[in-house]
Scaffold this motif. Sequence first.
Motif, short mmCIF file in Angstrom:
data_model
loop_
_atom_site.label_atom_id
_atom_site.label_comp_id
_atom_site.label_asym_id
_atom_site.label_seq_id
_atom_site.Cartn_x
_atom_site.Cartn_y
_atom_site.Cartn_z
N SER A 43 7.69 93.47 139.87
CA SER A 43 7.30 94.41 138.81
C SER A 43 6.20 93.86 137.91
O SER A 43 5.66 94.60 137.08
CB SER A 43 8.51 94.79 137.96
N GLY A 44 5.84 92.58 138.07
CA GLY A 44 4.79 91.99 137.25
C GLY A 44 3.52 91.65 138.00
O GLY A 44 2.58 91.08 137.41
N HIS A 45 3.43 92.02 139.27
CA HIS A 45 2.23 91.68 140.04
C HIS A 45 0.96 92.33 139.50
O HIS A 45 -0.13 91.77 139.61
CB HIS A 45 2.40 92.07 141.51
N TYR A 46 1.10 93.52 138.91
CA TYR A 46 -0.05 94.22 138.34
C TYR A 46 -0.79 93.34 137.33
O TYR A 46 -1.99 93.49 137.09
CB TYR A 46 0.41 95.52 137.64
N SER A 47 -0.04 92.40 136.71
CA SER A 47 -0.59 91.61 135.59
C SER A 47 -1.72 90.68 136.02
O SER A 47 -2.50 90.23 135.18
CB SER A 47 0.53 90.81 134.92
N ILE A 48 -1.82 90.37 137.30
CA ILE A 48 -2.89 89.47 137.76
C ILE A 48 -4.26 90.06 137.41
O ILE A 48 -5.14 89.35 136.92
CB ILE A 48 -2.78 89.21 139.27
N GLU A 49 -4.42 91.34 137.63
CA GLU A 49 -5.69 91.99 137.29
C GLU A 49 -5.68 92.71 135.94
O GLU A 49 -6.73 92.86 135.32
CB GLU A 49 -6.07 93.02 138.38
N ALA A 50 -4.50 93.18 135.49
CA ALA A 50 -4.48 94.10 134.35
C ALA A 50 -4.16 93.45 133.01
O ALA A 50 -4.43 94.05 131.97
CB ALA A 50 -3.47 95.23 134.62
N SER A 51 -3.58 92.24 133.00
CA SER A 51 -3.11 91.64 131.75
C SER A 51 -4.00 90.49 131.30
O SER A 51 -4.67 89.86 132.10
CB SER A 51 -1.68 91.12 131.92
N GLN A 58 3.65 87.09 160.76
CA GLN A 58 4.46 88.03 161.53
C GLN A 58 4.94 89.18 160.65
O GLN A 58 5.46 88.96 159.56
CB GLN A 58 5.68 87.31 162.12
N THR A 59 4.73 90.40 161.14
CA THR A 59 5.20 91.57 160.41
C THR A 59 6.43 92.14 161.09
O THR A 59 6.68 91.90 162.27
CB THR A 59 4.12 92.65 160.32
N ARG A 60 7.21 92.89 160.31
CA ARG A 60 8.34 93.68 160.83
C ARG A 60 8.53 94.84 159.86
O ARG A 60 8.01 94.81 158.74
CB ARG A 60 9.61 92.84 160.95
N PRO A 61 9.26 95.88 160.25
CA PRO A 61 9.39 97.05 159.38
C PRO A 61 9.91 96.68 157.99
O PRO A 61 10.92 95.99 157.84
CB PRO A 61 10.39 97.93 160.13
N PHE A 62 9.16 97.12 156.98
CA PHE A 62 9.48 96.99 155.55
C PHE A 62 9.41 95.55 155.03
O PHE A 62 9.76 95.29 153.87
CB PHE A 62 10.86 97.60 155.22
N ARG A 63 8.92 94.59 155.83
CA ARG A 63 8.74 93.25 155.30
C ARG A 63 7.58 93.25 154.30
O ARG A 63 6.51 93.84 154.57
CB ARG A 63 8.43 92.26 156.43
N LYS A 64 7.74 92.59 153.15
CA LYS A 64 6.66 92.53 152.17
C LYS A 64 5.57 91.59 152.69
O LYS A 64 5.79 90.40 152.86
CB LYS A 64 7.17 92.02 150.82
N MET A 65 4.39 92.15 152.89
CA MET A 65 3.28 91.40 153.47
C MET A 65 2.14 91.18 152.47
O MET A 65 1.27 90.34 152.68
CB MET A 65 2.74 92.12 154.70
N GLY A 66 2.13 91.96 151.40
CA GLY A 66 1.08 91.84 150.40
C GLY A 66 1.23 92.93 149.36
O GLY A 66 2.23 93.67 149.34
N HIS A 67 0.28 93.01 148.46
CA HIS A 67 0.25 94.12 147.52
C HIS A 67 -1.20 94.42 147.15
O HIS A 67 -2.09 93.60 147.39
CB HIS A 67 1.09 93.85 146.26
N VAL A 68 -1.41 95.59 146.60
CA VAL A 68 -2.74 96.00 146.13
C VAL A 68 -2.61 96.43 144.68
O VAL A 68 -1.69 97.17 144.32
CB VAL A 68 -3.31 97.16 146.96
N THR A 69 -3.52 95.92 143.84
CA THR A 69 -3.55 96.33 142.43
C THR A 69 -4.69 97.30 142.21
O THR A 69 -5.80 97.08 142.70
CB THR A 69 -3.72 95.11 141.50
N ILE A 70 -4.41 98.35 141.47
CA ILE A 70 -5.43 99.34 141.09
C ILE A 70 -5.50 99.35 139.57
O ILE A 70 -4.48 99.54 138.88
CB ILE A 70 -5.06 100.75 141.60
N VAL A 71 -6.69 99.12 139.01
CA VAL A 71 -6.85 99.15 137.56
C VAL A 71 -7.85 100.23 137.17
O VAL A 71 -8.81 100.49 137.89
CB VAL A 71 -7.32 97.78 137.00
N ASP A 72 -7.58 100.87 136.04
CA ASP A 72 -8.44 101.95 135.54
C ASP A 72 -8.07 102.20 134.09
O ASP A 72 -6.92 101.99 133.70
CB ASP A 72 -8.23 103.23 136.38
N LYS A 73 -9.01 102.65 133.29
CA LYS A 73 -8.70 103.01 131.90
C LYS A 73 -7.78 104.22 131.83
O LYS A 73 -7.05 104.40 130.85
CB LYS A 73 -10.00 103.31 131.14
N ASP A 74 -7.80 105.05 132.87
CA ASP A 74 -7.02 106.27 132.92
C ASP A 74 -5.85 106.07 133.88
O ASP A 74 -6.05 105.93 135.09
CB ASP A 74 -7.91 107.43 133.38
#
Length: 384
Positions: free
Chosen positions: A276-284, A348-364
């Motif tokens: 729940s805090g990964h967004y903070s890399i780009e946004a905080s 190695q991937t498998r169904p629903f394994r966490k492989m990464g995340h993407v952050t989206i930042v915007d003023k809106d």
Amino acid sequence: MHYFSSPFKLGILGGGQLGKMLLYETRKWDIQTKVMDASPEAPCKIACNEFVLGSLMDFDAVYTFGKDVDVLTIEIENVNVDALEKLEDEGVKVLPPTKTLRTIQNKATQKLFYTDNGIPTAPFSRFAYTSEIEDSIANGGLQLPFVWKSAQFGYDGQGVKVVRTKEDLNGLPNVECIAEEMVDFKHELAVIVARNTSGEVCTYPVVEMEFHPEANQVEYVICPARISEAVANKATEVALKVSDKMEQVGLLAVELFQTQDDGILVNEVAPRPHNSGHYSIEASYTNQFEQHIRAILGLPLGNTDSKVAGIMVNLVGAEGHTGDVVYENMETILKMDGVTPHIYGKKQTRPFRKMGHVTIVDKDIKRAREVAQHVKETIKVTSK
């Protein structure tokens, strides 16, 4: 104590993506690190000063690992607490404290802690074995539906199941567990609390979490949460109370339910950096990983304010794909403004394994949510 470009050594138990992102910060500050993980392909392996292969649940492995570090921390809760307690007794700084870890490791113990300390949480029943639940239903002690949770070793949607009929109990492991009353909620929220060794405390803004209905995993984290100021204040107050009662040092991610009448209930907590805090890399101003390092080393805590609205999209393995990972349409999302992918390094991937995340930042925040949806629909985590 001197931490930077010095002989000081920070030990990290767990070599997954959270540890890898912690290492971004230790490398930035030239802090020596030693990491242990059971996988020879752990994402942390390439970024730490010293890597040790070993089971996090093995007493001897954890004890031996921790004897020559100055501060020992975790990136996952499933570690041998007996070994940590012995290290603590011998003078090694273990943060979060073993007392906190013992409470959190077992969901039944965690829930009892909330009720004992006047912290609002959903009503629950505790069972030594899953097999006892059917008798409880038959005798009227337990009402359907409810949420079954394994007391130990559950994560990322594992060890959790909604039980609507007795047949839903079929196939569940016969382990210590809890049966939790279903909560009619408006939103699932989270607050990350940071507390350093000097007792300084701060919180990140309340975030809103949207979950995948089948995998029970977070799909989107939205900051700031789209809730009233009054609800945000109430959520923050509850999270601070949990952190205070647990005497946590480091980060504590507190997951919450906002009920239909705007009450706040604690779901569960994690004593470490959190999804729940990964967004903070780009946004905080100060991301959660740097904040955890600051907290456990007794450094001043950083500014938790957001510079801009942020949304995180989890990248998980697509259904029907197992094997060598392929990230499809990466070039497409890299063309989008304010979009930053993070790839964890799992081959190695498998169904629903966490492989990464993407952050989206915007003023809106509304526009950021629209872009996040587009990202989710565009990038695919498949296999060769």
